[in-house]
Structure formats: structure tokens, C-alpha cells
Design an enzyme around this catalytic site. Sequence first.
Site, PDB file in Angstrom:
ATOM      1  N   LYS A   1      -0.291   8.122 -14.104  1.00 47.91           N
ATOM      2  CA  LYS A   1      -0.810   9.445 -14.452  1.00 47.91           C
ATOM      3  C   LYS A   1      -0.065  10.480 -13.611  1.00 47.91           C
ATOM      4  O   LYS A   1      -0.015  10.376 -12.405  1.00 47.91           O
ATOM      5  CB  LYS A   1      -2.303   9.535 -14.131  1.00 47.91           C
ATOM      6  CG  LYS A   1      -3.151   8.648 -15.002  1.00 47.91           C
ATOM      7  CD  LYS A   1      -4.620   8.992 -14.802  1.00 47.91           C
ATOM      8  CE  LYS A   1      -5.499   8.144 -15.688  1.00 47.91           C
ATOM      9  NZ  LYS A   1      -5.996   6.951 -15.064  1.00 47.91           N
TER      10      LYS A   1
ATOM     11  N   ASP B   1       4.317   2.870 -10.886  1.00 50.63           N
ATOM     12  CA  ASP B   1       3.006   3.545 -10.908  1.00 50.63           C
ATOM     13  C   ASP B   1       2.960   4.627  -9.836  1.00 50.63           C
ATOM     14  O   ASP B   1       3.627   4.508  -8.817  1.00 50.63           O
ATOM     15  CB  ASP B   1       1.902   2.548 -10.519  1.00 50.63           C
ATOM     16  CG  ASP B   1       1.711   1.460 -11.553  1.00 50.63           C
ATOM     17  OD1 ASP B   1       2.007   1.704 -12.717  1.00 50.63           O
ATOM     18  OD2 ASP B   1       1.260   0.371 -11.156  1.00 50.63           O
TER      19      ASP B   1
ATOM     20  N   GLY C   1       0.244  -2.379  -4.430  1.00 50.49           N
ATOM     21  CA  GLY C   1      -0.416  -3.569  -3.897  1.00 50.49           C
ATOM     22  C   GLY C   1       0.265  -4.843  -4.351  1.00 50.49           C
ATOM     23  O   GLY C   1       1.482  -4.990  -4.220  1.00 50.49           O
ATOM     24  N   ASP C   2      -0.522  -5.749  -4.907  1.00 53.16           N
ATOM     25  CA  ASP C   2      -0.011  -7.037  -5.382  1.00 53.16           C
ATOM     26  C   ASP C   2      -0.105  -7.072  -6.912  1.00 53.16           C
ATOM     27  O   ASP C   2      -1.139  -6.680  -7.462  1.00 53.16           O
ATOM     28  CB  ASP C   2      -0.856  -8.172  -4.778  1.00 53.16           C
ATOM     29  CG  ASP C   2      -0.276  -9.522  -5.134  1.00 53.16           C
ATOM     30  OD1 ASP C   2       0.327 -10.152  -4.245  1.00 53.16           O
ATOM     31  OD2 ASP C   2      -0.395  -9.950  -6.300  1.00 53.16           O
TER      32      ASP C   2
ATOM     33  N   PRO D   1       0.795  -1.228   0.000  1.00 56.80           N
ATOM     34  CA  PRO D   1       0.000   0.000   0.000  1.00 56.80           C
ATOM     35  C   PRO D   1       0.833   1.286   0.000  1.00 56.80           C
ATOM     36  O   PRO D   1       0.267   2.369  -0.003  1.00 56.80           O
ATOM     37  CB  PRO D   1      -0.798  -0.126   1.299  1.00 56.80           C
ATOM     38  CG  PRO D   1       0.021  -1.011   2.170  1.00 56.80           C
ATOM     39  CD  PRO D   1       0.753  -1.949   1.272  1.00 56.80           C
TER      40      PRO D   1
ATOM     41  N   MET E   1     -11.191   0.405  -7.386  1.00 55.04           N
ATOM     42  CA  MET E   1     -11.583   1.343  -8.456  1.00 55.04           C
ATOM     43  C   MET E   1     -13.093   1.574  -8.460  1.00 55.04           C
ATOM     44  O   MET E   1     -13.713   1.639  -9.532  1.00 55.04           O
ATOM     45  CB  MET E   1     -11.132   0.782  -9.834  1.00 55.04           C
ATOM     46  CG  MET E   1      -9.637   0.636  -9.949  1.00 55.04           C
ATOM     47  SD  MET E   1      -9.126  -0.315 -11.382  1.00 55.04           S
ATOM     48  CE  MET E   1      -9.305  -1.989 -10.789  1.00 55.04           C
TER      49      MET E   1
ATOM     50  N   THR F   1      -1.887  -6.655  -0.862  1.00 58.71           N
ATOM     51  CA  THR F   1      -2.902  -5.988  -1.690  1.00 58.71           C
ATOM     52  C   THR F   1      -3.711  -4.992  -0.850  1.00 58.71           C
ATOM     53  O   THR F   1      -3.797  -5.101   0.382  1.00 58.71           O
ATOM     54  CB  THR F   1      -3.824  -7.027  -2.375  1.00 58.71           C
ATOM     55  OG1 THR F   1      -4.605  -6.351  -3.354  1.00 58.71           O
ATOM     56  CG2 THR F   1      -4.732  -7.744  -1.392  1.00 58.71           C
TER      57      THR F   1
HETATM   58  C1  LIG Z   1      -5.396  -0.638 -10.651  1.00 60.50           C
HETATM   59  S1  LIG Z   1      -5.936  -1.083  -9.033  1.00 60.50           S
HETATM   60  C2  LIG Z   1      -4.446  -1.675  -8.342  1.00 60.50           C
HETATM   61  C3  LIG Z   1      -4.654  -2.688  -7.237  1.00 60.50           C
HETATM   62  C4  LIG Z   1      -3.366  -3.191  -6.642  1.00 60.50           C
HETATM   63  N1  LIG Z   1      -2.651  -4.047  -7.578  1.00 60.50           N
HETATM   64  C5  LIG Z   1      -3.574  -3.931  -5.319  1.00 60.50           C
HETATM   65  O1  LIG Z   1      -3.271  -5.130  -5.234  1.00 60.50           O
HETATM   66  O2  LIG Z   1      -4.022  -3.288  -4.361  1.00 60.50           O
HETATM   67  C6  LIG Z   1      -6.094   0.517  -8.309  1.00 60.50           C
HETATM   68  C7  LIG Z   1      -7.098   0.527  -7.192  1.00 60.50           C
HETATM   69  O3  LIG Z   1      -6.547  -0.086  -6.033  1.00 60.50           O
HETATM   70  C8  LIG Z   1      -6.968   0.603  -4.877  1.00 60.50           C
HETATM   71  N2  LIG Z   1      -5.793   1.244  -4.273  1.00 60.50           N
HETATM   72  C9  LIG Z   1      -4.523   1.160  -4.730  1.00 60.50           C
HETATM   73  N3  LIG Z   1      -3.688   1.824  -3.912  1.00 60.50           N
HETATM   74  C10 LIG Z   1      -4.455   2.335  -2.914  1.00 60.50           C
HETATM   75  C11 LIG Z   1      -4.184   3.111  -1.762  1.00 60.50           C
HETATM   76  N4  LIG Z   1      -2.945   3.507  -1.467  1.00 60.50           N
HETATM   77  N5  LIG Z   1      -5.211   3.453  -0.945  1.00 60.50           N
HETATM   78  C12 LIG Z   1      -6.473   3.048  -1.219  1.00 60.50           C
HETATM   79  N6  LIG Z   1      -6.788   2.314  -2.302  1.00 60.50           N
HETATM   80  C13 LIG Z   1      -5.793   1.964  -3.135  1.00 60.50           C
HETATM   81  C14 LIG Z   1      -7.989   1.645  -5.334  1.00 60.50           C
HETATM   82  O4  LIG Z   1      -9.260   1.035  -5.325  1.00 60.50           O
HETATM   83  C15 LIG Z   1      -7.504   1.910  -6.737  1.00 60.50           C
HETATM   84  O5  LIG Z   1      -8.539   2.443  -7.543  1.00 60.50           O
END
Ligand SMILES: C[S@@+](CC[C@H](N)C(=O)[O-])C[C@H]1O[C@@H](n2cnc3c(N)ncnc32)[C@H](O)[C@@H]1O
Length: 249
Positions: free
Chosen positions: A66, A44, A98-99, A21, A181, A127
Site C-alpha cells: 500500500k 512490500d 519478516g519471514d 524487521p 495484524m 520474523t
Molecule cells: C502481513 S503480516 C507480515 C508478517 C511477516 N511475514 C513476519 O514474519 O513478521 C504484517 C504484520 O506483521 C507485523 N509487522 C510486520 N512488520 C512489522 C514491523 N516493522 N514492526 C512491527 N510489526 C510488524 C504487524 O503485526 C503487521 O500487521
Amino acid sequence: MPATSSSHFTPGSVALVGAGPGDADLLTLRAVKRLQQADVVLYDDLAGEDFMSFLKPDVELVAVGKRAGHPSPRQDEVSRLIVAHAGRGKRVVRLKAGDPAVFARSDEELRAARDAGIAIEIVPGVTTATAAAAAIGASLTKRGVARRVQLVTGHDVDGRLPGDLDIAALADPAATTCIYMGKATFPALVERLIAHGMSPQTPAAIVESLGSPETRVYRGTIAETAARLITNRPPGACMIIYGLALEEG
Ligand SMILES: C[S@@+](CC[C@H](N)C(=O)[O-])C[C@H]1O[C@@H](n2cnc3c(N)ncnc32)[C@H](O)[C@@H]1O
């Protein structure tokens, strides 16, 4: 082409690394090792910036998220860059929030590397769903209450609520649902859940910007959470979780 072993990161290979995170101390030891060895890191926005302290001074850093309102590079361009850098004999880390196995389009990068004959491994990360559960001090499973956890994307390729969602599964009171998302589409989803018979009182949480000083938590029912996302949508990335496992007390 076999994945590289856990102890070797050979020149000309790729590691898809989970950044978790965003907090440096939630990176795995293997992730840190790969970051220390990397010649090129493609990262990213949501991977945060804490990982930078582990990099070699001469590492090549490539932002592929972005930035400042600019659109992110197309996925095929990211895959092309990974292959090109590895093809120059570099150790390439593709760092993902995340993962890498969860909503990260890793399948496309795996295929591009394998098609080019480049060794590629996955280094898992924490994740967002489990990091969010930790942030709210909740368990996603609960004996006799929640025997299933489902990870779901809240938007399709056009940014809308996917039309083919399994609403019966999403309204299952014995499941805990973690929506990635989904901050724009959650109100529409909740309408469908309630129409399907889910209680509007089902507990929910929004965890925004995990792993940063701006982390914020909101807790309420699914109905309240949907209303809040309409009137006061948080600007940061959000994980939304709902289900009876979140019941406090
Ligand atoms: C393209 S997905 C990536 C998910 C990532 N691979 C994971 O395992 O958490 C992006 C979404 O993950 C969630 N997300 C990713 N980073 C976050 C963070 N730091 N805080 C809250 N939600 C997060 C949100 O829902 C965001 O729209």
C-alpha cells in the site's frame, strides 16, 4: 520443480526472501546475496528501504504494498507479476517483511510459480515476533513458565477478530502469544480472554515500527494494553505479545 540450491540463483527463477524487521543488518547473508543478484525485486512497504543499498544499479523495482493511500495490488496480480518476470528469464526476488513463511501469503506465490514450472526457493528471515522480543529484551519461552509460543493473526479477511479462534489456547497461561495484524482487534480479544479466565494482569507489550527510527515500545498488562489501543492506537505496524514470560524481574 525443485527449489534452487543455496549457492545458485538461476535466470528465470524466483526467491521469496525474508527482509526481517527492516534493519539491513538483520538480513541474512543469503538474502543479501539474492538481492545483489536480482534483476527484478517486488517488495512490500513493511520490508523497509535498507535493502535497496544491495541492489544492482539497473534492477527493476516494483512496489507491491500500500503506497500513499492506494490499495495494494491483489495477491493474484502479484503472483502473476512474479511468473511474468521469471518467464522473461529474470532473477526475481519477492521481498517480504519478516519471514516469508509467516502470514505472508507465500503459499499462493509458491503455487503460482510451481504451476508455471518456475523454480522458486524460500530464503528465511527474522520474523517480527522474535525481533520484537529482542527489542523488549525478553525471551518468548521461559523454563517452567512458558513452554509454548503461538503466532496468531488478529484479523480475518474482513479485518475483524477471526470468529474461530481457539480461546482456550489463547488464554493458556503457559503460552506466550504473538499477535500479528492485531492492533484493531486486540481489545475484543482481551475481553474474550478475561471472560475465559485469563488474568487481566497478564503482562503484554506492543512493539511498533520495528527496524525504523520510529520504533516504539509500550509495556503493560493485557487490560492496560487493550485500553491503550482503544484510546491511542499507534499509527505504525504493531506486534503485540502477551504472556507470563514477559514478567519483568
Ligand atoms: C502481513 S503480516 C507480515 C508478517 C511477516 N511475514 C513476519 O514474519 O513478521 C504484517 C504484520 O506483521 C507485523 N509487522 C510486520 N512488520 C512489522 C514491523 N516493522 N514492526 C512491527 N510489526 C510488524 C504487524 O503485526 C503487521 O500487521
